[in-house]
Design an enzyme around this catalytic site. Structure first.
Site, PDB file in Angstrom:
ATOM      1  N   HIS A  30       0.833  -1.208   0.000  1.00  0.00           N
ATOM      2  CA  HIS A  30       0.000   0.000   0.000  1.00  0.00           C
ATOM      3  C   HIS A  30       0.867   1.257   0.000  1.00  0.00           C
ATOM      4  O   HIS A  30       0.592   2.217  -0.742  1.00  0.00           O
ATOM      5  CB  HIS A  30      -0.927  -0.028   1.218  1.00  0.00           C
ATOM      6  N   HIS A  60      -7.830  -1.008  -4.951  1.00  0.00           N
ATOM      7  CA  HIS A  60      -8.546  -1.015  -3.676  1.00  0.00           C
ATOM      8  C   HIS A  60      -9.771  -1.942  -3.725  1.00  0.00           C
ATOM      9  O   HIS A  60     -10.118  -2.561  -2.709  1.00  0.00           O
ATOM     10  CB  HIS A  60      -8.943   0.408  -3.284  1.00  0.00           C
ATOM     11  N   GLU A 119     -10.379  10.024  -5.364  1.00  0.00           N
ATOM     12  CA  GLU A 119      -9.191   9.803  -4.518  1.00  0.00           C
ATOM     13  C   GLU A 119      -8.879  10.967  -3.590  1.00  0.00           C
ATOM     14  O   GLU A 119      -8.726  10.698  -2.373  1.00  0.00           O
ATOM     15  CB  GLU A 119      -7.985   9.437  -5.381  1.00  0.00           C
TER      16      GLU A 119
END
Length: 684
Positions: free
Chosen positions: A208, A238, A350
């Site tokens: 990540h 994701h 985002e």
């Protein structure tokens, strides 16, 4: 002329002064007096002479006129740095810009040496990493794993006293690994703790962090951010994390994660990290059960937001999805079509600097992280910093990460549900049929996959400050599986040689109640295992593919950046891409844990027409082996289809079950994942 490899030494021992010894071969930077901080400049001769004792290499640092660092230095050295905080992103963008604009490696080295003791250590690591990844003269450098520089973000804080004792008392060659406890964040009274091995896995959290390193939110040079299909990759990477997490929940007799749909509801799950931030000299703050979000007023971070702001941004994004267009900053419409709509939405949700209209659609995803990470101290009354949700290297440890991203994914699925279902002609590959599938471990029972626990050692010496030099290892426990091989029998009746794109997914057969899953639900739990091109000769073909060749994963050595093991030579094309290869799902987590009695799954394989799907570009040496979640360095995403195809849209009418969805070029086989509760030591 400066050796660019010396730049890597600046990552080591991040809280020590830059002039102290670094590297396996004891090395010091000869720092000009004017570059030293106020504390050490008056005693420059004394401290640099002491630091230079018993060193084998000295690196001269040229004294140059240093750019204005006031913006990067505005974040205190002892503060926590977060990519999710807009002010911190702007600060990071400025420092990246400074590093990118240095004319030569020698000038970059000088500015980096000057900045290292003045800017926040995590900010320095992030900005220099992004710059080295994207500068043409440094992009072949092998960045060390973030876990080696800041190990306190990945392991129990109690371990560090033992690590320091081992370093101080025992000579380098006689040191023993310090074992990290398996269960240190909660007890079995917390059902969520059954998933400790996933949420707290070092490799998953490193993935990540590294993904956000390769795909930064913000930079003055737009090309650093504007990579091919970046917004869609944000969505898909994701989405796959949530699909994988839900399979792990089924592997622990838990229901699917509940999206955090109502931002005013209490967060039922608490989380107590049991970790320290050595940069901030503070413990990572916990979040108690049933904590509620509150309006934020954090003056130091320039955050003054209400929960209503998040709700307004969400409503505007949903309105755009329902209208099938967004409005950019000049008032023009951008259609949310089948080809690019998800990419536009990904950049907007985002949100990165690629958002078409950030002033209107806001910063939903990032600020959601911030609201949750400050829920314990919304107005700085207790002078507490953000929790683990505020940092991309620690966020996945917290159960609420998955609730938040399940919520974000619902927004994306709202768009996907409005796209036309794939028709049979769109899915079929005329003349190509799959006649059989088998998956097996070496000598194992067909169509049975096996997982177990494994212990591995990680060298943390480069992240331990003010201790004697030499290797010091921590031993951690993680999930592992027996490697396996797919055998796929394919019939080519087209009369000519064809090329196919083989797409492999796995999903649970049954829901949490033990009932067969409807495809509308099951498609959201389809985990991509591999994708590869194959030549299909006329007549019968047998394709074999090893699990270790997956397009999703990277091996242990790359996850933990063991730069001395299995790395390509510097002067080869593969060596130039080794760094980008740090982005990828860890190989040991390719398949879920499963159950002792076996988790029943559907293994799905499809062969699509490679001529329609391929992207014409040269990929030799381009680190494309983990492209599914990470893309390919400086290239287009190597698949024209939507990410997650053919499960990225709702199924056509009549395909209520996976079996009804199949066309001749697809096939499924029942696979069982069994977990054996045993632990083995990894052989290096």
């Amino acid at each position: 002329m400066a050796d660019k490899n010396n730049l890597l030494l600046l990552f080591e021992h991040p809280n020590e002064p830059v002039f102290l010894s670094k590297g396996k071969k004891p090395t010091v930077f000869d720092v000009p007096d004017s570059f030293l901080t106020d504390r050490y400049r008056p005693i420059s001769n004394e401290v640099q002479t002491r630091a230079g004792e018993n060193v084998e290499q000295r690196i001269p640092v040229r004294e140059i006129s240093v750019p204005d660092l006031r913006i990067p230095m505005s974040l205190g050295r002892n503060e926590n740095f977060s990519l999710f905080i807009p002010r911190h992103r702007r600060i990071a963008g400025r420092l990246i810009d400074i590093f990118m604009n240095m004319r030569s490696v020698e000038d970059l080295q000088s500015v980096a040496v000057y900045a290292r003791d003045r800017v926040n250590p995590v900010l320095f690591n992030y900005a220099l990493s992004v710059a080295l990844l994207h500068r043409p003269d440094t992009q072949n450098l092998d960045l060390p794993a973030f876990s080696q520089m800041f190990p306190e973000r990945f392991v129990d804080s109690q371990v560090f006293r033992q690590l320091r004792e081992e370093s101080f008392v025992v000579s380098s060659g006689s040191r023993m690994p310090i074992v990290i406890p398996r269960d240190y964040t909660a007890s079995d009274l917390d059902p969520e703790h059954r998933l400790w091995y996933f949420r707290e896995d070092m490799g998953i959290n490193l993935h990540h962090w590294h993904w956000h390193l390769v795909y930064p939110f913000e930079a003055a040079d737009r090309s650093i951010v504007a990579k091919d299909r970046r917004g869609e990759l944000f969505y898909y990477m994701h989405e796959q994390i949530i699909a994988r997490y839900n399979m792990e929940r089924f592997s622990n007799n838990l229901a699917r994660v509940q999206p955090f749909n109502n931002l005013r509801d209490p967060i039922t799950e608490g989380y107590f990290p049991k970790m320290d931030s050595l940069v901030a000299s503070r413990a990572w703050p916990p979040r108690f059960d049933n904590t509620r979000l509150g309006d934020l007023n954090r003056e130091a971070d320039q955050i003054n937001l209400e929960i209503g702001d998040l709700e307004r941004w969400r409503d505007r994004i949903l309105e755009a999805i329902h209208q099938k267009f967004v409005v950019n900053e000049t008032g023009q419409r951008i259609e949310l079509d089948e080809a690019t709509g998800i990419d536009t939405l990904g950049n907007m949700v985002e949100a990165s600097i690629l958002s078409p209209n950030s002033s209107f659609y806001g910063d939903l995803h990032n600020n959601g992280h911030i609201f949750i990470s400050y829920a314990h101290d919304i107005n700085s009354k207790h002078l507490e910093s953000f929790g683990v949700m505020g940092d991309s290297s620690t966020a996945m440890r917290d159960p609420v990460f998955y609730r938040w991203h399940a919520y974000i994914d619902r927004i994306f699925q709202e768009h996907k549900s409005r796209l036309s279902a794939y028709t049979e002609p769109q899915l079929n590959y005329s003349g190509i049929s799959i006649t059989g599938i088998q998956v097996a471990t070496n000598g194992g029972q067909p169509n049975v996959l096996t997982t177990f626990w494994q212990q591995s050692d990680l060298n943390l010496s480069r992240g331990l400050d003010f201790v004697p030099r030499g290797n010091v290892f921590a031993r951690f426990t993680h999930l592992q599986h027996l490697p396996f091989t797919y055998t796929i029998n394919v019939q080519n009746d087209s009369g000519a040689m064809r090329f196919g794109y083989v797409r492999i997914f796995i999903a649970p057969k049954n829901d949490e109640r033990g009932q067969p899953m409807q495809l509308r639900e099951q498609r959201l739990m389809m985990v991509e295992l591999d994708k590869f091109a194959a030549q299909l000769n006329p007549g019968p073909n047998t394709l074999r593919r090893r699990s270790t060749e997956s397009s999703v994963t990277i091996p242990f050595e790359r996850t933990f950046r063991n730069l001395d093991a299995n790395r390509p030579a510097d002067n080869t094309p593969e060596g130039l891409e080794f760094n980008f290869c740090g982005c990828g799902w860890p190989q040991n987590m390719l398949i879920p844990k499963g159950l002792p009695e076996g988790l029943p799954c559907d293994l799905f394989i499809m062969i699509s027409n490679y001529e329609n799907d391929r992207v014409d570009q040269q990929l030799t040496g381009r680190c494309s082996d983990a492209a599914s979640y990470c893309g390919v360095k400086d290239r287009l995403y190597p698949d024209r289809r939507s990410m997650g195809y053919p499960f990225d849209r709702v199924p056509r009418t009549g395909a209520e079950r996976l079996a009804n969805f199949l066309t001749p070029n697809m096939s499924i086989v029942d696979v069982t994942i069994r977990h054996e509760n045993r632990t083995v030591q990894r052989q290096n």
